[in-house]
Motif scaffolding. Structure first.
Motif, PDB file in Angstrom:
ATOM      1  N   LEU A 160       0.839  -1.206   0.000  1.00 31.25           N
ATOM      2  CA  LEU A 160       0.000   0.000   0.000  1.00 31.25           C
ATOM      3  C   LEU A 160       0.870   1.251   0.000  1.00 31.25           C
ATOM      4  CD1 LEU A 160      -2.742   1.397   0.175  1.00 31.25           C
ATOM      5  CD2 LEU A 160      -2.634   1.118   2.658  1.00 31.25           C
ATOM      6  N   SER A 161       1.863   1.292   0.883  1.00 31.49           N
ATOM      7  CA  SER A 161       2.711   2.488   0.950  1.00 31.49           C
ATOM      8  C   SER A 161       3.581   2.618  -0.297  1.00 31.49           C
ATOM      9  CB  SER A 161       3.580   2.465   2.215  1.00 31.49           C
ATOM     10  OG  SER A 161       4.400   1.316   2.244  1.00 31.49           O
ATOM     11  N   HIS A 162       4.030   1.472  -0.845  1.00 31.62           N
ATOM     12  CA  HIS A 162       4.876   1.537  -2.039  1.00 31.62           C
ATOM     13  C   HIS A 162       4.071   1.994  -3.255  1.00 31.62           C
ATOM     14  CE1 HIS A 162       8.716   0.753  -3.933  1.00 31.62           C
ATOM     15  NE2 HIS A 162       8.075   0.188  -4.947  1.00 31.62           N
ATOM     16  N   ALA A 163       2.792   1.666  -3.273  1.00 29.37           N
ATOM     17  CA  ALA A 163       1.930   2.139  -4.359  1.00 29.37           C
ATOM     18  C   ALA A 163       1.893   3.662  -4.388  1.00 29.37           C
ATOM     19  CB  ALA A 163       0.514   1.575  -4.192  1.00 29.37           C
ATOM     20  N   PHE A 164       1.751   4.247  -3.219  1.00 30.47           N
ATOM     21  CA  PHE A 164       1.681   5.712  -3.176  1.00 30.47           C
ATOM     22  C   PHE A 164       3.053   6.345  -3.406  1.00 30.47           C
ATOM     23  CE2 PHE A 164      -2.438   4.732  -1.517  1.00 30.47           C
ATOM     24  CZ  PHE A 164      -3.221   5.741  -2.059  1.00 30.47           C
ATOM     25  N   GLN A 165       4.097   5.664  -2.996  1.00 27.79           N
ATOM     26  CA  GLN A 165       5.444   6.143  -3.312  1.00 27.79           C
ATOM     27  C   GLN A 165       5.663   6.145  -4.818  1.00 27.79           C
ATOM     28  OE1 GLN A 165       8.653   4.120  -1.243  1.00 27.79           O
ATOM     29  NE2 GLN A 165      10.114   4.629  -2.858  1.00 27.79           N
ATOM     30  N   THR A 166       5.217   5.085  -5.483  1.00 29.71           N
ATOM     31  CA  THR A 166       5.364   4.974  -6.938  1.00 29.71           C
ATOM     32  C   THR A 166       4.617   6.090  -7.651  1.00 29.71           C
ATOM     33  OG1 THR A 166       5.614   2.569  -6.763  1.00 29.71           O
ATOM     34  CG2 THR A 166       4.995   3.450  -8.924  1.00 29.71           C
ATOM     35  N   MET A 167       3.387   6.359  -7.221  1.00 30.33           N
ATOM     36  CA  MET A 167       2.607   7.434  -7.838  1.00 30.33           C
ATOM     37  C   MET A 167       3.183   8.806  -7.505  1.00 30.33           C
ATOM     38  SD  MET A 167      -1.382   6.190  -7.640  1.00 30.33           S
ATOM     39  CE  MET A 167      -1.427   5.833  -5.871  1.00 30.33           C
ATOM     40  N   ALA A 168       3.609   8.991  -6.260  1.00 29.58           N
ATOM     41  CA  ALA A 168       4.169  10.283  -5.862  1.00 29.58           C
ATOM     42  C   ALA A 168       5.448  10.592  -6.643  1.00 29.58           C
ATOM     43  CB  ALA A 168       4.447  10.297  -4.358  1.00 29.58           C
ATOM     44  N   ASP A 169       6.263   9.574  -6.875  1.00 30.05           N
ATOM     45  CA  ASP A 169       7.470   9.764  -7.694  1.00 30.05           C
ATOM     46  C   ASP A 169       7.094  10.260  -9.093  1.00 30.05           C
ATOM     47  OD1 ASP A 169       9.193   8.994  -5.692  1.00 30.05           O
ATOM     48  OD2 ASP A 169       9.436   6.939  -6.422  1.00 30.05           O
ATOM     49  N   ALA A 170       6.031   9.673  -9.652  1.00 29.27           N
ATOM     50  CA  ALA A 170       5.589  10.079 -10.993  1.00 29.27           C
ATOM     51  C   ALA A 170       5.064  11.510 -10.994  1.00 29.27           C
ATOM     52  CB  ALA A 170       4.512   9.116 -11.502  1.00 29.27           C
ATOM     53  N   VAL A 171       4.321  11.865  -9.955  1.00 30.68           N
ATOM     54  CA  VAL A 171       3.791  13.232  -9.850  1.00 30.68           C
ATOM     55  C   VAL A 171       4.936  14.231  -9.720  1.00 30.68           C
ATOM     56  CG1 VAL A 171       2.424  14.811  -8.431  1.00 30.68           C
ATOM     57  CG2 VAL A 171       1.572  12.504  -8.893  1.00 30.68           C
ATOM     58  N   CYS A 172       5.902  13.912  -8.878  1.00 28.80           N
ATOM     59  CA  CYS A 172       7.052  14.815  -8.685  1.00 28.80           C
ATOM     60  C   CYS A 172       7.881  14.937  -9.958  1.00 28.80           C
ATOM     61  CB  CYS A 172       7.925  14.315  -7.534  1.00 28.80           C
ATOM     62  SG  CYS A 172       7.159  14.444  -5.915  1.00 28.80           S
ATOM     63  N   ARG A 173       7.989  13.848 -10.689  1.00 27.98           N
ATOM     64  CA  ARG A 173       8.801  13.852 -11.905  1.00 27.98           C
ATOM     65  C   ARG A 173       8.163  14.696 -13.003  1.00 27.98           C
ATOM     66  NH1 ARG A 173       9.088   8.910 -12.155  1.00 27.98           N
ATOM     67  NH2 ARG A 173       7.499   8.428 -13.711  1.00 27.98           N
TER      68      ARG A 173
END
Length: 294
Positions: free
Chosen positions: A118-131
């Protein structure tokens, strides 16, 4: 269109991307990453990420831009299955033809593996948003968060758990299905459409279709739990009976439940046909799900 080939290619693409986003089993502490990967790569239809990619393509979006969100929604789905199978909830020993996570790694690691996904899913999406620094990416992340949390899957699961052993009415059962199952399917379609630049009207149509697809999908699960086999499903049958759960089958019977699946699917197809030939894949996939055996 060769739907089976299309689905195979999309599943392989998603699996390659998931392999890249997930921590490697060789990283320390190895056991948690092995546990995460054990459930993520146990098989499965990859329905939610496929729907996300298809909705994105509907508006000429690129797969690689949508991939972090498609993979994240599969991580969230997998975490929910790990926790569903735990002794405190459904107490299932098999999932997708193999031992459930808590049987393979122990309850403590299974709980943590679900938390990690669950936390890694949001990390993955947050990385994409930041990028990308892109508002569309942020809105896609929010759509998935809404579908997974207290506006969707989580509360559906809560009502499902507290309803065990009770004769619930159809309104409560619809609430469970619309939130526990349909909300994440709606989230997949909405997130993909947002990433592709769809307008509000198109997003609303896809959300309506997603609700119908999701409820039909869950009713078909209820039907297969009664008429399917463990070999076909990769998990024990009659689990709803074991857990004393009310379903469409217990309320309406198998034959009427099959009719409801077909009606909801036909209504979803009618909505998707608003997009013309561009929605051919989504239309064919919806029809395919009606008669699925697993």
């Amino acid at each position: 269109m060769n739907l089976e080939l299309e689905l195979k290619e999309k599943r392989e693409y998603i699996d390659r991307k998931l392999d890249g986003y997930l921590p490697k089993e060789s990283e320390y502490p190895e056991i948690i990453f092995k546990s995460m990967r054990y459930s993520v790569f146990a098989g499965g239809k990859r329905l939610r990420p496929i729907l996300l990619l298809a909705a994105n393509r509907l508006f000429d979006g690129k797969d690689d831009n949508a991939a972090p969100f498609a993979c994240a929604i599969e991580m969230i789905h997998t975490y929910s299955l790990i926790h569903d199978d735990l002794p405190a909830i459904d107490n299932d020993n098999f999932r997708r033809g193999r031992l459930t996570n808590h049987k393979a790694f122990g309850e403590n690691i299974a709980i943590l593996a679900g938390d990690a996904l669950l936390s890694h899913a949001f990390q993955t999406m947050a990385d994409a948003v930041c990028r990308t620094c892109d508002e569309k990416s942020a809105k896609a992340m929010k759509a998935i968060a809404d579908g997974a949390g207290t506006c969707g899957m989580l509360v559906g699961q809560v009502v499902d758990v507290i309803s065990e052993g009770k004769n619930i009415d159809i309104k409560t059962l619809e609430y469970i299905h619309k939130n526990k199952t349909a909300a994440m399917i709606q989230a997949a379609l909405k997130a993909g459409a947002v990433l592709g630049g769809a307008n509000d009207t198109s997003i609303e149509i896809l959300e309506s279709a997603g609700e119908k697809i999701g409820v039909a999908f869950q009713i078909q699960d209820d039907i297969l739990d009664v008429i399917g086999t463990q070999e076909e499903l990769g998990k024990p049958v009659l689990s709803d009976e074991k857990n004393q759960k009310s379903t469409y089958v217990t309320i309406y019977g198998v034959d009427e439940s099959i009719k409801i699946v077909k009606r909801l699917s036909a209504e979803a197809v009618e909505l998707l046909e608003n997009f013309g030939d561009r929605a051919e894949f989504l239309v064919e996939l919806t029809k395919y799900l009606i008669d699925r055996k697993f």
